[in-house]
Design a protein around this motif. Sequence first.
Motif, PDB file in Angstrom:
ATOM      1  N   VAL A   1     -15.171  16.182  18.258  1.00  0.00           N
ATOM      2  CA  VAL A   1     -15.410  17.434  17.540  1.00  0.00           C
ATOM      3  C   VAL A   1     -15.660  17.150  16.062  1.00  0.00           C
ATOM      4  O   VAL A   1     -16.612  17.663  15.452  1.00  0.00           O
ATOM      5  CB  VAL A   1     -14.216  18.396  17.716  1.00  0.00           C
ATOM      6  CG1 VAL A   1     -14.299  19.556  16.720  1.00  0.00           C
ATOM      7  CG2 VAL A   1     -14.163  18.933  19.141  1.00  0.00           C
ATOM      8  N   THR A   2     -14.819  16.314  15.477  1.00  0.00           N
ATOM      9  CA  THR A   2     -14.912  16.016  14.045  1.00  0.00           C
ATOM     10  C   THR A   2     -16.216  15.313  13.695  1.00  0.00           C
ATOM     11  O   THR A   2     -16.805  15.560  12.631  1.00  0.00           O
ATOM     12  CB  THR A   2     -13.716  15.144  13.617  1.00  0.00           C
ATOM     13  OG1 THR A   2     -12.505  15.808  13.981  1.00  0.00           O
ATOM     14  CG2 THR A   2     -13.710  14.906  12.128  1.00  0.00           C
ATOM     15  N   ALA A   3     -16.690  14.451  14.611  1.00  0.00           N
ATOM     16  CA  ALA A   3     -17.931  13.708  14.364  1.00  0.00           C
ATOM     17  C   ALA A   3     -19.171  14.528  14.690  1.00  0.00           C
ATOM     18  O   ALA A   3     -20.297  14.053  14.487  1.00  0.00           O
ATOM     19  CB  ALA A   3     -17.929  12.422  15.187  1.00  0.00           C
ATOM     20  N   GLY A   4     -18.997  15.748  15.193  1.00  0.00           N
ATOM     21  CA  GLY A   4     -20.128  16.620  15.457  1.00  0.00           C
ATOM     22  C   GLY A   4     -20.770  16.433  16.816  1.00  0.00           C
ATOM     23  O   GLY A   4     -21.832  17.018  17.081  1.00  0.00           O
TER      24      GLY A   4
ATOM     25  N   LEU B   1      -8.435   1.551  14.008  1.00  0.00           N
ATOM     26  CA  LEU B   1      -7.272   2.166  13.361  1.00  0.00           C
ATOM     27  C   LEU B   1      -6.490   1.142  12.545  1.00  0.00           C
ATOM     28  O   LEU B   1      -6.097   1.400  11.402  1.00  0.00           O
ATOM     29  CB  LEU B   1      -6.372   2.793  14.423  1.00  0.00           C
ATOM     30  CG  LEU B   1      -6.855   4.139  14.978  1.00  0.00           C
ATOM     31  CD1 LEU B   1      -6.170   4.458  16.302  1.00  0.00           C
ATOM     32  CD2 LEU B   1      -6.604   5.258  13.971  1.00  0.00           C
ATOM     33  N   ILE B   2      -6.280  -0.021  13.122  1.00  0.00           N
ATOM     34  CA  ILE B   2      -5.563  -1.078  12.398  1.00  0.00           C
ATOM     35  C   ILE B   2      -6.362  -1.503  11.169  1.00  0.00           C
ATOM     36  O   ILE B   2      -5.801  -1.764  10.104  1.00  0.00           O
ATOM     37  CB  ILE B   2      -5.274  -2.266  13.336  1.00  0.00           C
ATOM     38  CG1 ILE B   2      -4.252  -1.839  14.397  1.00  0.00           C
ATOM     39  CG2 ILE B   2      -4.755  -3.470  12.550  1.00  0.00           C
ATOM     40  CD1 ILE B   2      -4.063  -2.858  15.501  1.00  0.00           C
ATOM     41  N   GLY B   3      -7.682  -1.540  11.318  1.00  0.00           N
ATOM     42  CA  GLY B   3      -8.533  -1.889  10.179  1.00  0.00           C
ATOM     43  C   GLY B   3      -8.418  -0.914   9.026  1.00  0.00           C
ATOM     44  O   GLY B   3      -8.655  -1.277   7.867  1.00  0.00           O
ATOM     45  N   HIS B   4      -8.047   0.321   9.330  1.00  0.00           N
ATOM     46  CA  HIS B   4      -7.825   1.321   8.279  1.00  0.00           C
ATOM     47  C   HIS B   4      -6.383   1.335   7.801  1.00  0.00           C
ATOM     48  O   HIS B   4      -5.998   2.199   6.999  1.00  0.00           O
ATOM     49  CB  HIS B   4      -8.212   2.710   8.781  1.00  0.00           C
ATOM     50  CG  HIS B   4      -9.692   2.959   8.785  1.00  0.00           C
ATOM     51  ND1 HIS B   4     -10.409   3.267   7.640  1.00  0.00           N
ATOM     52  CD2 HIS B   4     -10.600   2.920   9.786  1.00  0.00           C
ATOM     53  CE1 HIS B   4     -11.685   3.418   7.933  1.00  0.00           C
ATOM     54  NE2 HIS B   4     -11.832   3.222   9.227  1.00  0.00           N
TER      55      HIS B   4
ATOM     56  N   LYS C   1      -8.377  16.437  11.465  1.00  0.00           N
ATOM     57  CA  LYS C   1      -9.826  16.248  11.321  1.00  0.00           C
ATOM     58  C   LYS C   1     -10.165  15.736   9.921  1.00  0.00           C
ATOM     59  O   LYS C   1     -11.034  14.867   9.757  1.00  0.00           O
ATOM     60  CB  LYS C   1     -10.551  17.554  11.621  1.00  0.00           C
ATOM     61  CG  LYS C   1     -10.477  17.955  13.102  1.00  0.00           C
ATOM     62  CD  LYS C   1     -11.379  19.123  13.443  1.00  0.00           C
ATOM     63  CE  LYS C   1     -10.884  20.419  12.879  1.00  0.00           C
ATOM     64  NZ  LYS C   1     -11.714  21.579  13.320  1.00  0.00           N
ATOM     65  N   GLU C   2      -9.472  16.262   8.917  1.00  0.00           N
ATOM     66  CA  GLU C   2      -9.728  15.813   7.539  1.00  0.00           C
ATOM     67  C   GLU C   2      -9.294  14.371   7.334  1.00  0.00           C
ATOM     68  O   GLU C   2      -9.924  13.620   6.581  1.00  0.00           O
ATOM     69  CB  GLU C   2      -8.992  16.725   6.564  1.00  0.00           C
ATOM     70  CG  GLU C   2      -9.584  18.126   6.478  1.00  0.00           C
ATOM     71  CD  GLU C   2      -8.736  19.062   5.651  1.00  0.00           C
ATOM     72  OE1 GLU C   2      -7.752  18.580   5.030  1.00  0.00           O
ATOM     73  OE2 GLU C   2      -9.036  20.274   5.618  1.00  0.00           O
ATOM     74  N   LEU C   3      -8.213  13.968   7.993  1.00  0.00           N
ATOM     75  CA  LEU C   3      -7.729  12.594   7.849  1.00  0.00           C
ATOM     76  C   LEU C   3      -8.647  11.605   8.556  1.00  0.00           C
ATOM     77  O   LEU C   3      -9.090  10.612   7.959  1.00  0.00           O
ATOM     78  CB  LEU C   3      -6.311  12.480   8.418  1.00  0.00           C
ATOM     79  CG  LEU C   3      -5.740  11.048   8.509  1.00  0.00           C
ATOM     80  CD1 LEU C   3      -5.583  10.433   7.122  1.00  0.00           C
ATOM     81  CD2 LEU C   3      -4.400  11.061   9.264  1.00  0.00           C
ATOM     82  N   PHE C   4      -8.937  11.875   9.819  1.00  0.00           N
ATOM     83  CA  PHE C   4      -9.634  10.878  10.634  1.00  0.00           C
ATOM     84  C   PHE C   4     -11.158  10.961  10.539  1.00  0.00           C
ATOM     85  O   PHE C   4     -11.837   9.960  10.797  1.00  0.00           O
ATOM     86  CB  PHE C   4      -9.200  11.015  12.096  1.00  0.00           C
ATOM     87  CG  PHE C   4      -7.782  10.596  12.351  1.00  0.00           C
ATOM     88  CD1 PHE C   4      -7.420   9.256  12.314  1.00  0.00           C
ATOM     89  CD2 PHE C   4      -6.801  11.537  12.614  1.00  0.00           C
ATOM     90  CE1 PHE C   4      -6.111   8.867  12.539  1.00  0.00           C
ATOM     91  CE2 PHE C   4      -5.479  11.157  12.842  1.00  0.00           C
ATOM     92  CZ  PHE C   4      -5.141   9.824  12.807  1.00  0.00           C
ATOM     93  N   GLY C   5     -11.699  12.117  10.167  1.00  0.00           N
ATOM     94  CA  GLY C   5     -13.149  12.264  10.119  1.00  0.00           C
ATOM     95  C   GLY C   5     -13.860  11.214   9.276  1.00  0.00           C
ATOM     96  O   GLY C   5     -14.783  10.543   9.765  1.00  0.00           O
ATOM     97  N   PRO C   6     -13.453  11.021   8.016  1.00  0.00           N
ATOM     98  CA  PRO C   6     -14.156  10.045   7.169  1.00  0.00           C
ATOM     99  C   PRO C   6     -14.037   8.595   7.658  1.00  0.00           C
ATOM    100  O   PRO C   6     -14.803   7.735   7.221  1.00  0.00           O
ATOM    101  CB  PRO C   6     -13.469  10.217   5.814  1.00  0.00           C
ATOM    102  CG  PRO C   6     -12.860  11.579   5.854  1.00  0.00           C
ATOM    103  CD  PRO C   6     -12.448  11.785   7.269  1.00  0.00           C
ATOM    104  N   MET C   7     -13.080   8.326   8.533  1.00  0.00           N
ATOM    105  CA  MET C   7     -12.876   6.949   8.999  1.00  0.00           C
ATOM    106  C   MET C   7     -13.911   6.514  10.033  1.00  0.00           C
ATOM    107  O   MET C   7     -14.045   5.312  10.291  1.00  0.00           O
ATOM    108  CB  MET C   7     -11.466   6.794   9.590  1.00  0.00           C
ATOM    109  CG  MET C   7     -10.366   7.031   8.569  1.00  0.00           C
ATOM    110  SD  MET C   7      -8.717   6.835   9.297  1.00  0.00           S
ATOM    111  CE  MET C   7      -7.684   7.324   7.910  1.00  0.00           C
TER     112      MET C   7
END
Length: 254
Positions: free
Chosen positions: A117-120, A155-158, A241-247
């Motif tokens: 959803v977050t990625a469109g 996820l670990i990379g972030h 969505k705000e946290l993970f979207g930009p990742m």
Amino acid sequence: MPPMSIPTIFTDAFAKADPSWHPVLRRALASMSPDYLAQLAQDHFLPTQNRLFAAFVLPLEQTKYVLVGEGPYPREESASGVCFMDAAVGELWCDAGLSKPVNRATSLRNFMKMLLVTAGYLDPQDTNGEAMAAAVARLRAATSIRTLPELQANLIGHGFLLLNASLVFRSNVAPAIDARAWLPFLETVLDALANVSPPPKLVLWGRIAEQLKKLKGSERFGHLVSEHPFNVSFIHHDGMKELFGPMKLLEKSR
């Protein structure tokens, strides 16, 4: 008083953690009830295969987020020692959308839908059936991850430490009871992370994880709280969505 003797079933599990965590894990275990650890060592618990501390694979000083869920999946083949990472899942996708193993792991399924959803790729008002299959078809045509280990690596990379409020699951004990026993352990982990600059942000999923906000020193960390991803409403949580979207976690890492 002589130092507490920690059962070897726990210290042997240090092998799957980064060495920077070993002294912290030893202190954290020593902070727990000796009676609880002794009893747990004699009981059957998940995860097996020395995966109790598998979440601590990222060096301590590289931790940027501490994501805390409830507890391990209640299936031996699934309990990985890493928050919401189902060890029984390989491929993420199939022609119908999410693969059958992902659909079986409810928390992972809703997390994946939130990312879509977050990625469109997915309409937030239609996250099932044909819409899901169409979304995944578009994703697979792009340069996307294919497997759960790739998602975990992203996820670990972030900088994510993917923990659970209770590091164990027992079929005969309520998760909330085991989680209370692990609070001193988690407090020691957070105390060590307070020395990281800047201190990591706590991402707390569900009421059991939210208890970490009450721990001594937790005010040193930023908090982002949501319902547990077991709930369908997690898919639409604005903070997640705000946290993970930009990742861009669905993209292959470069």
